[in-house]
Design a protein around this motif. Structure first.
Motif, PDB file in Angstrom:
ATOM      1  N   LEU A 120      -0.300  10.756 -21.212  1.00 24.16           N
ATOM      2  CA  LEU A 120       0.275  10.311 -22.480  1.00 24.16           C
ATOM      3  C   LEU A 120      -0.672   9.436 -23.291  1.00 24.16           C
ATOM      4  O   LEU A 120      -0.342   9.018 -24.387  1.00 24.16           O
ATOM      5  CB  LEU A 120       1.579   9.540 -22.224  1.00 24.16           C
ATOM      6  CG  LEU A 120       2.624  10.274 -21.382  1.00 24.16           C
ATOM      7  CD1 LEU A 120       3.856   9.421 -21.217  1.00 24.16           C
ATOM      8  CD2 LEU A 120       2.982  11.593 -22.028  1.00 24.16           C
ATOM      9  N   SER A 121      -1.859   9.176 -22.747  1.00 26.80           N
ATOM     10  CA  SER A 121      -2.697   8.168 -23.402  1.00 26.80           C
ATOM     11  C   SER A 121      -3.260   8.653 -24.730  1.00 26.80           C
ATOM     12  O   SER A 121      -3.707   7.855 -25.540  1.00 26.80           O
ATOM     13  CB  SER A 121      -3.833   7.745 -22.474  1.00 26.80           C
ATOM     14  OG  SER A 121      -4.593   8.871 -22.109  1.00 26.80           O
ATOM     15  N   ALA A 122      -3.243   9.967 -24.992  1.00 28.78           N
ATOM     16  CA  ALA A 122      -3.794  10.456 -26.250  1.00 28.78           C
ATOM     17  C   ALA A 122      -2.754  10.476 -27.372  1.00 28.78           C
ATOM     18  O   ALA A 122      -3.071  10.831 -28.487  1.00 28.78           O
ATOM     19  CB  ALA A 122      -4.379  11.856 -26.056  1.00 28.78           C
ATOM     20  N   LEU A 123      -1.506  10.099 -27.058  1.00 30.54           N
ATOM     21  CA  LEU A 123      -0.456  10.155 -28.076  1.00 30.54           C
ATOM     22  C   LEU A 123      -0.268   8.798 -28.747  1.00 30.54           C
ATOM     23  O   LEU A 123      -0.548   7.771 -28.145  1.00 30.54           O
ATOM     24  CB  LEU A 123       0.874  10.565 -27.420  1.00 30.54           C
ATOM     25  CG  LEU A 123       0.891  11.924 -26.736  1.00 30.54           C
ATOM     26  CD1 LEU A 123       2.233  12.134 -26.056  1.00 30.54           C
ATOM     27  CD2 LEU A 123       0.627  13.024 -27.739  1.00 30.54           C
ATOM     28  N   ASP A 124       0.245   8.811 -29.991  1.00 30.96           N
ATOM     29  CA  ASP A 124       0.512   7.522 -30.623  1.00 30.96           C
ATOM     30  C   ASP A 124       1.813   6.949 -30.057  1.00 30.96           C
ATOM     31  O   ASP A 124       2.548   7.618 -29.345  1.00 30.96           O
ATOM     32  CB  ASP A 124       0.544   7.638 -32.147  1.00 30.96           C
ATOM     33  CG  ASP A 124       1.609   8.587 -32.624  1.00 30.96           C
ATOM     34  OD1 ASP A 124       2.776   8.366 -32.249  1.00 30.96           O
ATOM     35  OD2 ASP A 124       1.283   9.543 -33.337  1.00 30.96           O
ATOM     36  N   GLN A 147      -5.562  14.650 -19.229  1.00 30.78           N
ATOM     37  CA  GLN A 147      -5.511  13.687 -20.321  1.00 30.78           C
ATOM     38  C   GLN A 147      -5.588  14.366 -21.689  1.00 30.78           C
ATOM     39  O   GLN A 147      -4.858  14.020 -22.592  1.00 30.78           O
ATOM     40  CB  GLN A 147      -6.672  12.715 -20.145  1.00 30.78           C
ATOM     41  CG  GLN A 147      -6.566  11.495 -21.017  1.00 30.78           C
ATOM     42  CD  GLN A 147      -7.573  10.451 -20.616  1.00 30.78           C
ATOM     43  OE1 GLN A 147      -8.337  10.631 -19.685  1.00 30.78           O
ATOM     44  NE2 GLN A 147      -7.589   9.354 -21.329  1.00 30.78           N
ATOM     45  N   ASN A 148      -6.498  15.355 -21.811  1.00 31.51           N
ATOM     46  CA  ASN A 148      -6.648  16.028 -23.117  1.00 31.51           C
ATOM     47  C   ASN A 148      -5.917  17.377 -23.125  1.00 31.51           C
ATOM     48  O   ASN A 148      -6.300  18.271 -23.847  1.00 31.51           O
ATOM     49  CB  ASN A 148      -8.117  16.185 -23.460  1.00 31.51           C
ATOM     50  CG  ASN A 148      -8.836  17.044 -22.443  1.00 31.51           C
ATOM     51  OD1 ASN A 148      -8.227  17.497 -21.463  1.00 31.51           O
ATOM     52  ND2 ASN A 148     -10.105  17.304 -22.651  1.00 31.51           N
ATOM     53  N   TYR A 149      -4.908  17.512 -22.292  1.00 32.75           N
ATOM     54  CA  TYR A 149      -4.037  18.700 -22.190  1.00 32.75           C
ATOM     55  C   TYR A 149      -4.721  19.904 -21.543  1.00 32.75           C
ATOM     56  O   TYR A 149      -4.107  20.629 -20.787  1.00 32.75           O
ATOM     57  CB  TYR A 149      -3.462  19.142 -23.549  1.00 32.75           C
ATOM     58  CG  TYR A 149      -3.096  18.008 -24.456  1.00 32.75           C
ATOM     59  CD1 TYR A 149      -2.226  17.011 -24.025  1.00 32.75           C
ATOM     60  CD2 TYR A 149      -3.617  17.916 -25.731  1.00 32.75           C
ATOM     61  CE1 TYR A 149      -1.882  15.958 -24.844  1.00 32.75           C
ATOM     62  CE2 TYR A 149      -3.280  16.857 -26.561  1.00 32.75           C
ATOM     63  CZ  TYR A 149      -2.414  15.885 -26.109  1.00 32.75           C
ATOM     64  OH  TYR A 149      -2.094  14.849 -26.916  1.00 32.75           O
ATOM     65  N   ALA A 150      -6.033  20.139 -21.884  1.00 33.28           N
ATOM     66  CA  ALA A 150      -6.778  21.262 -21.302  1.00 33.28           C
ATOM     67  C   ALA A 150      -6.043  22.591 -21.441  1.00 33.28           C
ATOM     68  O   ALA A 150      -5.998  23.379 -20.518  1.00 33.28           O
ATOM     69  CB  ALA A 150      -7.110  20.988 -19.818  1.00 33.28           C
ATOM     70  N   LEU A 151      -5.455  22.833 -22.612  1.00 29.40           N
ATOM     71  CA  LEU A 151      -4.857  24.147 -22.863  1.00 29.40           C
ATOM     72  C   LEU A 151      -5.973  25.137 -23.171  1.00 29.40           C
ATOM     73  O   LEU A 151      -6.977  24.769 -23.768  1.00 29.40           O
ATOM     74  CB  LEU A 151      -3.887  24.078 -24.047  1.00 29.40           C
ATOM     75  CG  LEU A 151      -2.694  23.142 -23.872  1.00 29.40           C
ATOM     76  CD1 LEU A 151      -1.825  23.170 -25.113  1.00 29.40           C
ATOM     77  CD2 LEU A 151      -1.875  23.547 -22.658  1.00 29.40           C
TER      78      LEU A 151
END
Lengths: 287, 336
Positions: free
Chosen positions: B161-165, B82-86
């Protein structure tokens, strides 16, 4: 108009910060400058009216090799204790931050900071009881082992190192713990999903990301240990002459404050020099 | 690429049952959405397939391999978080190459595959940047490239995708679909966004309280929900009051069923139309939203909703008494 508000802002900022600056002046700057002043005198003004200014106290550090030898011994002690604290403290912090959860973590955390709550003299003398010949440690080991064992730990460098590591270990654990705990669990999960082993995760993700905390802890240990005098004196006995005990002697036994002050500032300069030399490495590790 | 098969999987966290005897199949190369409200067990199901935790009972197969006792490191999956975790301490290229280096791929091969994966997500120029220098959408793409670069058997997406506008999200949906088609990887996608699930997937599985409620293609799940929960969760549903049932043409006998109509199946008129099902109500509100408009109509004390193109909704004058008409075949029958 903007200039006006800017200057008003500055004045308000100054007013708000002044108590802090006043405190720093009183508690740090004044005593330190008094000491710096003493370090350039032949005698303390209140003891001898014939005092005069001199560089002799600093010159003695350069002319008498004993001081430099003791300085090097103290730096070595600092490096050893720091290494010990890092080797023991970082794994502790790792386990505390990444594997233990809930109540057990709080309890263990309390045990970690427990040394901070006890008087340092009590702590050191407790170690003396444990380490001395025919002491608790030898008794326990001889009870467990089938053969007679003599450790002869008391009044050795080992005893000093053990006592100092015990005193300063919490710094490394606390700073590493905070750095490790701030690492997002998803990063570890992501690495696992890509097939990384525990060791790879530690080496390529946890260690690089928590290095600033570990280094901060190492500096917090190294600086006071180089100047330490209580542990070396009590646990080191005859072996316990270090740069820190040398300075203490000047203030307490010999009553040569100017020399003690000069030695202190030399130590300060050397420690700052070491940190300055190390800072490019520390800075590089951070990125 | 392989099919994924979950059979009779049960997972408990202490006293709570997170997955209750779940069986579901994901066919090879499909794009599958797991949809449900929070706490429905969809993320637990995904993480159980990934291998982050093990199910108490049941079997999981990825391809022709039983994996229920295989830890996540050995399952050969790709996952997006969800938060990409890069990894913030590595460049984009090193992030993407992480899984390759773990697998000890040769250096030249590694470089080639990193470049290929970054090209696929259109980030070829960003290889040397740090994740902190990228925008949200770019981080998303890096995370996707990182998840697929090792050619995993299955791609697992946890609400990626939930963190994107909203605009960026729609772009990414299209992009995700394109990339999934291009490489043909079996993809399982967890979301709580109904529209996203309907847009992206070939099949949808709906979860509630740790159970699979319904599985099917998006249109089927939307048009023929099996129960009231699914009908209400995937879009709005207007429930037909019992007193009206005798006056309507129903797709099946009424016993043991409730009947509902989607808001967009309704049309509003001042008269009852021939050959249509209809109920009478009173228009209480009309909400203009550009191309579309929403009307709220009170039917026997219930709020009904109508959605239509604004120009298709007639002006209602007077006290707002209207008839709501819909085609009999648009009546949905669900288990009561």
């Amino acid at each position: 108009m903007t200039e006006l508000t800017a200057s008003a802002d500055r004045r308000r900022l100054f007013a708000l910060l002044s108590p802090a600056y006043l405190w720093l002046t009183l508690a740090v700057f004044l005593p330190l400058s008094a000491m710096l002043f003493f370090s350039f005198l032949t005698d303390l003004p209140q003891d001898n009216p014939d005092w005069s200014a001199t560089f002799d106290n600093y010159a003695r550090f350069l002319t008498n090799p004993t001081y430099a030898i003791l300085m090097w011994k103290s730096v070595k002690l600092g490096l050893m204790v720091t290494l010990g604290c890092v080797l023991i403290g970082y794994p502790c912090a790792l386990v505390l931050a990444r594997t233990i959860k809930g109540r057990a973590r709080e309890t263990l955390f309390l045990l970690v900071i427990l040394p901070f709550w006890s008087n340092s003299l009590v702590r050191i003398f407790s170690w003396a009881i444990v380490l001395r010949g025919n002491g608790m440690l030898e008794h326990a080991l001889n009870w467990l082992l089938p053969f007679e064992l003599r450790l002869e730990l008391m009044f050795t460098t080992h005893a000093v190192v053990i006592g100092l590591i015990h005193s300063y270990l919490p710094y490394v654990i606390l700073t590493s713990y905070l750095a490790l705990q701030a690492i997002d669990d998803d990063l570890v999960d992501a690495a696992r999903s890509m097939g990384a082993s525990k060791l790879t995760i530690l080496r390529r993700i946890l260690l690089p990301l928590s290095l600033p905390g570990l280094l901060a802890g190492a500096v917090l240990v190294f600086v006071p240990v180089v100047g330490s005098f209580m542990e070396p004196r009590i646990l080191g006995g005859r072996m316990g002459t270090y740069y820190g005990t040398l300075i203490e002697d000047q203030f307490v036994s010999v009553y040569n404050w100017p020399l003690g002050a000069a030695l202190s500032f030399t130590l300060l300069a050397v420690v700052l020099l070491i940190l300055a030399c190390a800072s490019p490495i520390l800075g590089k590790a951070r990125t | 690429m392989s099919a994924v098969d979950v059979q009779n999987v049960t997972k408990r966290f202490g006293q709570t049952v997170a997955l209750d005897d779940v069986s579901i199949s994901f066919e090879d190369g499909g794009f599958f959405a797991l949809l449900g409200p929070s706490g429905s067990g969809k993320t637990t199901l995904l993480r159980t397939i990934a291998g982050f935790h093990f199910a108490e009972t049941g079997a999981i197969r990825i391809g022709d391999r039983n994996v229920e006792n295989v830890p996540v490191e050995k399952r050969d999956i790709g996952m997006m978080f969800q938060n990409y975790a890069l990894f913030p301490n590595m460049s984009v290229a090193d992030n993407v190459g992480f899984g390759l280096r773990v697998r000890k791929v040769a250096a030249a091969e590694e470089r080639r595959r990193i470049a290929e994966a970054l090209e696929l997500v259109q980030l070829g120029a960003m290889a040397e940047r740090r994740p902190s220098q990228l925008s949200g959408g770019q981080r998303q793409r890096v995370a996707l490239a990182r998840a697929i670069v090792t050619n995993p058997k299955v791609l697992l997406l946890d609400e990626p995708l939930s963190a994107l506008d909203k605009t960026l999200r729609v772009d990414m949906q299209i992009e995700l679909k394109r990339i999934q088609r291009e490489i043909g990887i079996t993809t399982i996608f967890v979301t709580h966004d109904q529209e996203e699930a309907l847009t992206l997937s070939d099949r949808i599985g709906i979860l509630k309280d740790g159970r699979i409620v319904q599985v099917g293609p998006p249109r089927e799940v939307y048009d023929k929900p099996v129960d009231a929960f699914t009908a209400g969760f995937l879009g709005d549903a207007n429930w037909v009051p019992e007193s009206w049932l005798s006056a309507l043409r129903l797709p099946q006998p009424a016993n043991g069923h409730s009947f509902a109509v989607r808001p967009e199946a309704l049309s509003m008129a001042q008269a009852r139309l021939d050959g249509m099902n209809a109920v009478a109500g009173r228009l209480t509100q009309r909400v203009f939203a550009g191309a579309m408009a929403t009307c709220l109509i009170e039917v026997e004390g219930q709020k009904w909703k109508l959605i239509a193109r604004d120009r298709d909704i007639p002006e209602i004058t007077g006290d707002g008494a209207v008839w709501l008409n819909w085609r009999p075949e648009d009546t949905m029958a669900v288990r009561a």
